[in-house]
Design an enzyme around this catalytic site. Structure first.
Site, PDB file in Angstrom:
ATOM      1  N   PRO A  16       0.821  -1.216   0.000  1.00 41.62           N
ATOM      2  CA  PRO A  16       0.000   0.000   0.000  1.00 41.62           C
ATOM      3  C   PRO A  16       0.852   1.261   0.000  1.00 41.62           C
ATOM      4  O   PRO A  16       1.858   1.358   0.697  1.00 41.62           O
ATOM      5  CB  PRO A  16      -0.809  -0.132   1.293  1.00 41.62           C
ATOM      6  CG  PRO A  16      -0.940  -1.609   1.481  1.00 41.62           C
ATOM      7  CD  PRO A  16       0.359  -2.184   1.006  1.00 41.62           C
ATOM      8  N   CYS A  17       0.409   2.230  -0.787  1.00 42.19           N
ATOM      9  CA  CYS A  17       1.245   3.403  -1.048  1.00 42.19           C
ATOM     10  C   CYS A  17       0.706   4.671  -0.423  1.00 42.19           C
ATOM     11  O   CYS A  17       1.267   5.745  -0.624  1.00 42.19           O
ATOM     12  CB  CYS A  17       1.370   3.613  -2.557  1.00 42.19           C
ATOM     13  SG  CYS A  17      -0.219   3.924  -3.372  1.00 42.19           S
ATOM     14  N   GLN A  18      -0.375   4.592   0.375  1.00 39.53           N
ATOM     15  CA  GLN A  18      -1.011   5.829   0.827  1.00 39.53           C
ATOM     16  C   GLN A  18      -0.065   6.731   1.615  1.00 39.53           C
ATOM     17  O   GLN A  18      -0.131   7.945   1.548  1.00 39.53           O
ATOM     18  CB  GLN A  18      -2.246   5.512   1.689  1.00 39.53           C
ATOM     19  CG  GLN A  18      -3.418   4.985   0.895  1.00 39.53           C
ATOM     20  CD  GLN A  18      -3.391   3.478   0.743  1.00 39.53           C
ATOM     21  OE1 GLN A  18      -2.347   2.844   0.877  1.00 39.53           O
ATOM     22  NE2 GLN A  18      -4.538   2.901   0.467  1.00 39.53           N
ATOM     23  N   PHE A  47       3.000   7.275   1.089  1.00 35.06           N
ATOM     24  CA  PHE A  47       3.946   7.938   0.210  1.00 35.06           C
ATOM     25  C   PHE A  47       3.272   8.876  -0.772  1.00 35.06           C
ATOM     26  O   PHE A  47       3.894   9.748  -1.343  1.00 35.06           O
ATOM     27  CB  PHE A  47       4.739   6.904  -0.607  1.00 35.06           C
ATOM     28  CG  PHE A  47       5.482   5.917   0.240  1.00 35.06           C
ATOM     29  CD1 PHE A  47       6.432   6.337   1.143  1.00 35.06           C
ATOM     30  CD2 PHE A  47       5.221   4.565   0.135  1.00 35.06           C
ATOM     31  CE1 PHE A  47       7.120   5.425   1.927  1.00 35.06           C
ATOM     32  CE2 PHE A  47       5.907   3.652   0.906  1.00 35.06           C
ATOM     33  CZ  PHE A  47       6.854   4.087   1.807  1.00 35.06           C
ATOM     34  N   ASN A  64       5.173   0.909  -6.881  1.00 38.17           N
ATOM     35  CA  ASN A  64       4.672   1.869  -5.906  1.00 38.17           C
ATOM     36  C   ASN A  64       4.592   3.250  -6.549  1.00 38.17           C
ATOM     37  O   ASN A  64       5.034   3.437  -7.689  1.00 38.17           O
ATOM     38  CB  ASN A  64       5.573   1.898  -4.662  1.00 38.17           C
ATOM     39  CG  ASN A  64       4.773   2.077  -3.370  1.00 38.17           C
ATOM     40  OD1 ASN A  64       4.042   3.041  -3.234  1.00 38.17           O
ATOM     41  ND2 ASN A  64       4.911   1.132  -2.443  1.00 38.17           N
TER      42      ASN A  64
END
Length: 382
Positions: A70-72, A74, A109
């Site tokens: 999960p990239c939230q 960043f 990502n």
């Protein structure tokens, strides 16, 4: 291969399209996304679970691991909180690499990941004595449009290899007007042309299925996703003023919201309209809301408003811009399916990476095929 944080299966879709790859395990925490993955690739090897709950002894040995933690934390749209616990999930990815011992692993990502402290820690694990000391990392930015996707989506791609250095793949498509023999970028015209401009329905069919002993909406075929909305008159008035490539700055003062009127710079894609002869901007999870980005249909006529298509793109159109094949099926509510589409790795970007890895996995080094298959190029030529 194993697909971690698999979502609805955009990355697996691309690897399977490249031929020669077989998914033997997929892990996804969201029920609806896991159900979509299972509907397309099989339930038996799909784990609807928290990745941390998968014991080491259940991790099979494979050639390849793929996935995007999960990239939230960043993301430019997120809080950029370095302590966001979701940022730490890449450590679970490393645990799987340690136990599956793949020849190659691939991480996708958001672009900010490349400059994050988490990526620096990942790199540190490849040093002598680190958890990934067998692996060489190559990382950088790939633009989805450079690989046949009709979308200017920039992402960090990390390739880890214990079979020698593997560079990032070279573009297979080029910006219009560039010098080169490669085909030009695909555009919104390549994937939206031919779809009804007025969606016939505004909701998904009433359909339910059972998967993982849970009741989930679906299974829906891709045409079921061509669903419209019911915009207010104010929204319609705004849409009609937006030309291709334009946005909120094209609106007259009386149609501006207070926040737009007071914010004179930034958020240039808000209330934006796509362009027929360019790729779209990044498809995010709320593509059905024009106030969130450049999501208005590209068809617009200044002198004949009745010929304009004044609506945001549909779920089907967003899925096509993400290069999901039309035979892909879906589970979940409209909102959940939108999240699956927006969070996915574009299928054709994953396919390009899969083709690039093949010769290395087969011990033939980096022999680039003379011409990579591109289903959109084939459609364009027809």
């Amino acid at each position: 291969m194993i697909d971690l944080f698999a979502g609805c299966g955009g990355m697996t879709s691309g690897f399977m399209a490249a031929k020669g790859y077989k998914s033997v395990m997929a892990v996804e925490f969201n029920l609806e996304a896991a159900a979509t993955y299972a509907a397309n690739f099989g339930e038996a090897h799909t784990h609807y679970a928290d990745i941390a709950d998968i014991p080491d002894e259940q991790v099979p040995a494979v050639d390849v691991i793929i996935g995007g933690p999960p990239c939230q934390g960043f993301s430019n749209l997120g809080s950029r909180n370095v302590n966001d616990p979701r940022n730490k999930l890449w450590k679970e990815y490393i645990r799987f690499v340690r136990h599956a011992h793949p020849k190659v692993f691939v991480i996708e990502n958001v672009d900010r990941f490349f400059s994050s402290s988490e990526f620096a820690l990942l790199q540190a694990e490849t040093r002598p004595g680190g958890l990934l000391e067998e692996y060489h990392l190559e990382a950088g930015f790939l633009l989805a449009a450079d690989f046949g996707v009709p979308q200017r989506r920039k992402r960090t791609i990390v390739i880890g290899s214990r079979i020698g250095e593997i560079p990032l793949p070279l573009p297979t498509h080029i910006r219009p007007g560039s010098l080169g023999k490669e085909p030009e970028w695909h555009t919104t015209r390549d994937v939206l042309t031919g779809l009804p401009t007025v969606p016939a329905v505004r909701d998904l069919p009433e359909s339910w299925t059972r998967v993982f002993d849970q009741r989930v909406r679906g299974v829906f075929k891709s045409p079921d996703l061509h669903i419209g909305r019911n915009p207010t008159q104010l929204s319609l008035d705004r849409y009609r003023h937006i030309p291709p490539g334009g946005g909120r700055f094209n609106l007259p003062d009386h149609l501006l919201s207070r926040c737009w009127r007071e914010k004179k710079t930034g958020t240039t894609d808000v209330m934006g309209r796509m362009q027929w002869d360019m790729p779209s901007l990044t498809i995010r999870t709320e593509f059905y809301k024009p106030e969130k980005g450049q999501y208005l249909h590209p068809q617009w006529h200044r002198d004949d408003p009745d010929r304009s298509v004044d609506r945001p793109i549909t779920h089907l159109e967003a899925a096509r811009l993400q290069t999901f094949p039309d035979d892909f099926v879906w589970c979940g509510s409209k909102i959940e399916i939108a999240k699956q589409i927006g969070n996915a790795v574009p299928s054709m970007l994953a396919e390009a990476i899969a083709h690039h890895l093949k010769p290395y996995l087969r011990g033939k080094g980096g022999t680039r095929p003379k011409e990579l298959p591109c289903r959109l190029c084939q459609r364009r030529s027809q």
